[in-house]
Design a protein around this motif. Sequence first.
Motif, short mmCIF file in Angstrom:
data_model
loop_
_atom_site.label_atom_id
_atom_site.label_comp_id
_atom_site.label_asym_id
_atom_site.label_seq_id
_atom_site.Cartn_x
_atom_site.Cartn_y
_atom_site.Cartn_z
N ASN A 43 0.80 5.28 1.06
CA ASN A 43 -0.06 6.27 2.03
C ASN A 43 1.06 7.67 2.11
O ASN A 43 1.95 7.85 2.69
CB ASN A 43 -0.08 6.00 3.35
N ALA A 77 1.08 -1.08 -0.04
CA ALA A 77 0.12 -0.26 0.06
C ALA A 77 0.83 1.32 0.01
O ALA A 77 2.11 1.27 0.20
CB ALA A 77 -0.85 -0.05 1.26
N GLY A 100 -4.91 -0.24 4.91
CA GLY A 100 -5.30 1.31 5.15
C GLY A 100 -4.91 1.70 6.12
O GLY A 100 -4.42 1.04 7.08
N HIS A 125 -13.90 1.57 7.60
CA HIS A 125 -14.28 0.97 6.70
C HIS A 125 -15.39 -0.36 7.12
O HIS A 125 -15.24 -1.54 6.72
CB HIS A 125 -13.33 -0.11 5.84
N TRP A 136 -5.04 -4.08 8.10
CA TRP A 136 -5.73 -4.72 7.13
C TRP A 136 -7.28 -4.61 7.29
O TRP A 136 -7.57 -4.79 8.61
CB TRP A 136 -5.46 -6.26 7.18
N PHE A 137 -7.78 -4.18 6.36
CA PHE A 137 -9.46 -4.00 6.51
C PHE A 137 -10.20 -5.30 5.55
O PHE A 137 -9.86 -5.25 4.29
CB PHE A 137 -9.86 -2.79 5.94
N ARG A 138 -10.99 -5.99 6.12
CA ARG A 138 -11.99 -6.80 5.20
C ARG A 138 -12.66 -6.24 4.30
O ARG A 138 -12.65 -6.90 3.15
CB ARG A 138 -12.88 -7.69 6.31
N GLU A 139 -13.16 -5.07 4.46
CA GLU A 139 -13.89 -4.38 3.43
C GLU A 139 -13.06 -4.19 2.07
O GLU A 139 -13.35 -4.14 0.78
CB GLU A 139 -14.66 -3.35 3.74
N LEU A 140 -11.86 -3.80 2.34
CA LEU A 140 -10.78 -3.20 1.36
C LEU A 140 -10.04 -4.77 0.87
O LEU A 140 -9.75 -4.59 -0.07
CB LEU A 140 -9.75 -2.26 1.94
N ASN A 141 -10.00 -5.70 1.61
CA ASN A 141 -9.26 -6.74 1.31
C ASN A 141 -7.66 -6.27 1.20
O ASN A 141 -7.08 -7.02 0.13
CB ASN A 141 -9.75 -7.69 0.25
N GLY A 142 -7.24 -5.52 1.93
CA GLY A 142 -6.05 -4.90 1.80
C GLY A 142 -5.82 -4.00 2.89
O GLY A 142 -6.41 -3.64 4.06
#
Length: 333
Positions: A56, A54, A122, A314, A114-120
């Motif tokens: 940022n 990622a 943030g 998220h 790691w965020f489930r909604e992003l599957n990545g």
Amino acid sequence: MLGLPAMAQANREPANACAKCHSEALSQPSTHMARALEMVEQSKVLIDHPLLTATNGKYSYRIERKGNQSLYSVTDGTTTVTMPIRWSMGASSAIGQTYILEKDGQLYESRMSWFRELNGLGPTLGSAGSMPADVHEAAGRLMSHDDKVSCFGCHATNAVQGTQLTFDKMVPGVQCGHCHEATEAHLAAMLHNSSKVVIPPALSKLSTEQMSNFCGQCHRTWAEIAMQKNPGITNIRFQPYRLTESKCYDPDDARISCVACHNPHTEASDQPVDYDAKCHACHGGGKAGAKACPISGSKCITCHMPKIELPGGHYKFSDHYIRIVKPGAPFPG
């Protein structure tokens, strides 16, 4: 510090010990709470995602799996900082995970999660609005003693004794002994057929207010948030605080208790319809002044406990401030 995961594994409670007498122990290990802290060796997110990247701002992040370990790196193009991940805070199947890093014997909270909604990856909740001064600060936030007591005290079992960290006794996740006092002594007495059986206090005897404060030790009580004087949408995830704000909250009525709607030994349903019958226990159920909804006899939760997106989280949290929601009204902090 490097030996902590091994020590925690050695102290893991026997999986079936409590289940021999208590059926609750059969379902509880599969809940998000039971896996609120995961060792890096067992983190399904990190196993299933051997490479996470990622960007940022000017910083680039990389989490790479090597064997049964994961390395967390950040670079500004000139300098690179790499730290081993020691723990995953948050169940793999829940909202997301924040990582506990180690460097020079110190623990850091990862700046990227790691965020489930992003599957990545943030920005970790609470860090999105701040700019790190350098690559070291961009990697993570140095955890104070109080930070570690608070985080591990809620996400693990036997991690804290008073104000002292007891990593040598820690068991990852919220296990039986996290909520039930004297679990080890009770289990030992039962296993050895001792005549001096230790009985943990019955949590079922707690009043609604006592239960709210009990659950609020980790989910935040009304008093704790009120003392911070920080009203706002970030408080939507603190359910005991939000529930206490509700007009229908009654500290002596068991029908508005945390456990009236949620069984801590099973995974909470994310389907609003599963909770409507709980509302009917009061509204239309004989409680003075608690009339049935004139609009609809169903969709109680959908209308009166709306799901609201937490900025940077998220995830949409069900607002436990039960109320008549008016379109366009500002969020009641």
